[in-house]
Design a protein around this motif. Structure first.
Motif, mmCIF file in Angstrom:
data_model
loop_
_atom_site.group_PDB
_atom_site.id
_atom_site.type_symbol
_atom_site.label_atom_id
_atom_site.label_comp_id
_atom_site.label_asym_id
_atom_site.label_seq_id
_atom_site.Cartn_x
_atom_site.Cartn_y
_atom_site.Cartn_z
ATOM 1 N N ASP A 17 -40.631 11.775 -15.819
ATOM 2 C CA ASP A 17 -39.648 12.750 -15.779
ATOM 3 C C ASP A 17 -39.283 13.165 -14.235
ATOM 4 N N ILE A 18 -38.074 13.033 -13.717
ATOM 5 C CA ILE A 18 -37.872 12.955 -12.494
ATOM 6 C C ILE A 18 -38.008 14.356 -11.623
ATOM 7 N N GLU A 19 -37.721 15.332 -12.246
ATOM 8 C CA GLU A 19 -38.094 16.883 -12.002
ATOM 9 C C GLU A 19 -39.670 16.969 -11.748
ATOM 10 N N GLU A 20 -40.262 16.297 -12.773
ATOM 11 C CA GLU A 20 -41.885 16.547 -12.607
ATOM 12 C C GLU A 20 -42.256 15.733 -11.343
ATOM 13 N N LEU A 21 -41.750 14.697 -11.179
ATOM 14 C CA LEU A 21 -42.267 13.841 -10.058
ATOM 15 C C LEU A 21 -41.835 14.254 -8.731
ATOM 16 N N VAL A 22 -40.931 15.075 -8.570
ATOM 17 C CA VAL A 22 -40.387 15.514 -7.224
ATOM 18 C C VAL A 22 -41.215 16.876 -6.963
ATOM 19 N N ARG A 23 -41.538 17.463 -8.163
ATOM 20 C CA ARG A 23 -42.362 18.709 -7.887
ATOM 21 C C ARG A 23 -43.746 18.413 -7.421
ATOM 22 N N GLU A 24 -44.243 17.284 -7.941
ATOM 23 C CA GLU A 24 -45.519 16.618 -7.755
ATOM 24 C C GLU A 24 -45.528 16.511 -6.264
ATOM 25 N N MET A 25 -44.413 15.455 -5.619
ATOM 26 C CA MET A 25 -44.353 15.392 -4.457
ATOM 27 C C MET A 25 -44.447 16.394 -3.370
ATOM 28 N N CYS A 26 -43.566 17.395 -3.754
ATOM 29 C CA CYS A 26 -43.553 18.660 -2.904
ATOM 30 C C CYS A 26 -44.869 19.151 -2.873
ATOM 31 N N GLU A 27 -45.561 19.402 -4.119
ATOM 32 C CA GLU A 27 -47.032 20.083 -4.130
ATOM 33 C C GLU A 27 -47.977 19.334 -3.293
ATOM 34 N N LYS A 28 -47.936 17.948 -3.484
ATOM 35 C CA LYS A 28 -48.967 17.082 -2.764
ATOM 36 C C LYS A 28 -48.791 16.911 -1.185
ATOM 37 N N LEU A 29 -47.670 16.731 -1.011
ATOM 38 C CA LEU A 29 -47.326 16.044 0.591
ATOM 39 C C LEU A 29 -46.069 16.921 1.146
ATOM 40 N N LEU A 30 -45.014 16.911 0.489
ATOM 41 C CA LEU A 30 -43.898 17.456 1.346
ATOM 42 C C LEU A 30 -44.003 18.753 1.811
ATOM 43 N N ALA A 31 -44.702 19.656 0.979
ATOM 44 C CA ALA A 31 -44.743 21.138 1.725
ATOM 45 C C ALA A 31 -46.047 21.689 1.535
ATOM 46 N N ASN A 32 -46.606 22.389 2.420
ATOM 47 C CA ASN A 32 -47.749 22.871 2.357
ATOM 48 C C ASN A 32 -47.712 24.528 1.714
ATOM 49 N N THR A 33 -48.025 24.472 0.615
ATOM 50 C CA THR A 33 -47.908 25.564 -0.237
ATOM 51 C C THR A 33 -48.645 26.772 0.124
ATOM 52 N N VAL A 34 -49.594 26.711 1.137
ATOM 53 C CA VAL A 34 -50.060 27.648 1.642
ATOM 54 C C VAL A 34 -49.160 28.745 2.446
#
Lengths: 228, 84
Positions: free
Chosen positions: B53-70
């Motif tokens: 699922d594209i949305e799931e994939l993008v969210r995963e990339m954001c959480e892992k690398l693209l953003a630092n959610t701290v």
């Protein structure tokens, strides 16, 4: 005792770190490239400063996915001393081995000069040779050292005495609670923005950083060398 | 094929020193009505269609690398494009 200095593309304090261990501390040290699979041969791991992967995306964000990070994670679990300085600290934060994150310095300037630090906890494997509350002079050199964490994390850091160094005379970057260096809960992973490896000889302006490395050696000797 | 736009900004409760400096500059240019400036990053990703699922994939990339959610928030727009 054998130290590893991890080298990422863009590390630039690796040679200083190597010099501090080999020539000033007088212990064994080797460079380890970021593609390495194992750190089993080493007793302590040093992540030097610099600009790994050009600081692209965020400082440390790409380096933290290097192959060697799996071995560093394992070394952390085994309880080996791990020290991250400057970019090394940023990598440890990105990897989640330490809590929090770095923001740009308040001034938005890259600051490179000696600062005074207060040793906030001398009951650690990194600081046992300092006095509690000792004020030391160590240089900083960073553009992103403005430490941040949420209130809950800060409270935890204080309750567990994980804040090891605070800026003393002035806070150069705006970091939360004047934090300059923190440790993990287990006590074997230390991250700090100031560069102790640049303060290991009076000729360099200060030798106050040497005791940090000597403390690690002392810890290791007590743990591993059987005396009769 | 998908064209994905990812926007990363510092979280609301995190002081943004760059945004503060830019706000000051806008004020000095007499744009007094500017209340706040937040500086962030914009990334464009081209992603091949897969079973995920594209949305799931993008969210995963954001959480892992693209953003630092701290310290950072992220949002994204997903656009499906037809390759000729």
């Amino acid at each position: 005792m054998k130290f590893a200095v991890i080298v990422f593309p863009g590390s630039n304090c690796d040679v200083d770190m190597y010099h501090a261990i080999k020539d000033e501390l007088g212990e064994e040290v080797e460079y380890v490239w970021h593609t390495a699979d194992s750190l089993d041969a080493f007793d302590a791991i040093l992540l030097p400063g610099g600009f790994s992967y050009g600081d692209y995306l965020r400082s440390g964000a790409i380096a933290r996915f290097s192959n060697v990070m799996k071995a560093i994670q394992q070394a952390a679990e085994e309880g080996k001393p791990i020290l991250g300085v400057c970019n090394g600290f940023q990598i440890l934060l990105e990897a989640g081995l330490l809590p929090g994150a770095m923001r740009r310095n308040n001034s938005l300037k890259f600051i490179c000069r000696p600062v005074t630090l207060r040793v906030e906890n001398n009951e650690t494997m990194f600081t046992s040779l300092y006095e509690q509350g000792e004020v030391i002079t160590i240089p900083i050199a960073h553009g992103e050292g403005n430490y941040y964490c949420d209130e809950e994390t800060l409270q935890k850091l204080m309750d567990n005495r994980q804040i090891i160094f605070r800026y003393h005379d002035e806070n150069p970057n705006g970091s939360l609670d004047n934090i300059a260096g923190i440790m993990n809960e287990k006590g074997n992973v230390l991250g700090m923005m100031p560069h102790p490896e640049r303060a290991v000889d009076a000729l360099l302006g200060s030798a106050d950083g040497l005791k940090l490395f000597q403390s690690i050696v002392k810890y290791w000797r007590v743990k591993h060398v059987v005396t009769s | 094929m998908y064209k994905v736009k990812v926007y990363v900004t510092l979280r609301e409760n995190v002081l943004d020193p760059q945004g503060t400096a830019v706000k000051g500059a806008l004020h000095s240019l007499s744009y007094r009505e500017v209340q706040d400036v937040r500086i962030g990053k914009f990334m464009e990703l081209v992603i091949e269609k897969s079973e995920r699922d594209i949305e799931e994939l993008v969210r995963e990339m954001c959480e892992k690398l693209l953003a630092n959610t701290v310290i950072e928030d992220y949002r994204y727009d997903i656009e499906e494009v037809v390759v000729q």
